[in-house]
Design a protein around this motif. Structure first.
Motif, PDB file in Angstrom:
ATOM      1  N   VAL A 168       0.844  -1.205   0.000  1.00 18.48           N
ATOM      2  CA  VAL A 168       0.000   0.000   0.000  1.00 18.48           C
ATOM      3  C   VAL A 168       0.878   1.253   0.000  1.00 18.48           C
ATOM      4  N   GLY A 169       1.941   1.232   0.786  1.00 20.89           N
ATOM      5  CA  GLY A 169       2.856   2.381   0.828  1.00 20.89           C
ATOM      6  C   GLY A 169       3.536   2.644  -0.503  1.00 20.89           C
ATOM      7  N   VAL A 170       3.956   1.587  -1.193  1.00 16.54           N
ATOM      8  CA  VAL A 170       4.612   1.750  -2.493  1.00 16.54           C
ATOM      9  C   VAL A 170       3.624   2.287  -3.526  1.00 16.54           C
ATOM     10  N   VAL A 171       2.413   1.747  -3.546  1.00 17.60           N
ATOM     11  CA  VAL A 171       1.407   2.233  -4.496  1.00 17.60           C
ATOM     12  C   VAL A 171       1.051   3.681  -4.191  1.00 17.60           C
ATOM     13  N   TRP A 172       0.932   4.018  -2.908  1.00 17.70           N
ATOM     14  CA  TRP A 172       0.627   5.400  -2.506  1.00 17.70           C
ATOM     15  C   TRP A 172       1.747   6.347  -2.965  1.00 17.70           C
ATOM     16  N   ALA A 173       2.996   5.948  -2.728  1.00 14.11           N
ATOM     17  CA  ALA A 173       4.133   6.790  -3.123  1.00 14.11           C
ATOM     18  C   ALA A 173       4.202   6.943  -4.637  1.00 14.11           C
ATOM     19  N   GLU A 174       3.935   5.874  -5.364  1.00 15.52           N
ATOM     20  CA  GLU A 174       3.918   5.957  -6.823  1.00 15.52           C
ATOM     21  C   GLU A 174       2.847   6.927  -7.301  1.00 15.52           C
ATOM     22  N   GLY A 175       1.672   6.847  -6.698  1.00 19.25           N
ATOM     23  CA  GLY A 175       0.595   7.766  -7.081  1.00 19.25           C
ATOM     24  C   GLY A 175       0.889   9.199  -6.707  1.00 19.25           C
ATOM     25  N   ALA A 176       1.617   9.397  -5.626  1.00 23.50           N
ATOM     26  CA  ALA A 176       1.873  10.752  -5.134  1.00 23.50           C
ATOM     27  C   ALA A 176       3.014  11.439  -5.900  1.00 23.50           C
ATOM     28  N   VAL A 177       4.122  10.753  -6.084  1.00 24.24           N
ATOM     29  CA  VAL A 177       5.286  11.415  -6.660  1.00 24.24           C
ATOM     30  C   VAL A 177       5.896  10.682  -7.837  1.00 24.24           C
ATOM     31  N   GLY A 178       5.284   9.614  -8.291  1.00 21.95           N
ATOM     32  CA  GLY A 178       5.853   8.901  -9.431  1.00 21.95           C
ATOM     33  C   GLY A 178       7.161   8.238  -9.092  1.00 21.95           C
ATOM     34  N   LEU A 179       7.166   7.412  -8.106  1.00 25.40           N
ATOM     35  CA  LEU A 179       8.357   6.763  -7.589  1.00 25.40           C
ATOM     36  C   LEU A 179       9.138   6.011  -8.666  1.00 25.40           C
ATOM     37  N   PHE A 180       8.468   5.394  -9.606  1.00 26.20           N
ATOM     38  CA  PHE A 180       9.126   4.543 -10.577  1.00 26.20           C
ATOM     39  C   PHE A 180       9.228   5.163 -11.971  1.00 26.20           C
TER      40      PHE A 180
END
Length: 97
Positions: A84-96
């Motif tokens: 959930v944290g990784v998906v949230w971070a990806e949605g927030a700042v484009g982690l990947f």
């Protein structure tokens, strides 16, 4: 004289804390939008965030309910929280990206 908390009451307290955390995480951007113009969430953003957080919470509820052994439950719950944290971070700042 106060009675010692039962296992059922402790479980209820953890469940309430978990679902309260989900609600609190959804309220943070709503309150931030009232305070500053820097945060701009649409209805779709709130829907996807709610879907992610509620889905993760329901998955954790299922794990705690069905899986035997505390270490297994803990490991699986931490894995759900990390996902959930990784998906949230990806949605927030484009982690990947």
């Amino acid at each position: 004289m106060m009675k010692a908390p039962t296992q059922r009451s402790r479980r209820l307290a953890w469940r309430l804390a978990g679902w309260g955390l989900v609600a609190g995480l959804l309220l943070i951007p709503a309150v931030a939008m009232l305070i500053t113009d820097e945060v701009v969430w649409t209805t779709g953003d709130f829907f996807l965030a709610a879907l992610l957080l509620i889905g993760g919470g329901l998955l954790i509820e299922l794990i705690v309910w069905k899986m035997p052994g505390r270490p297994v439950r803990l490991a699986l719950c931490l894995a759900v929280l990390a996902a959930v944290g990784v998906v949230w971070a990806e949605g927030a700042v484009g982690l990947f990206r």
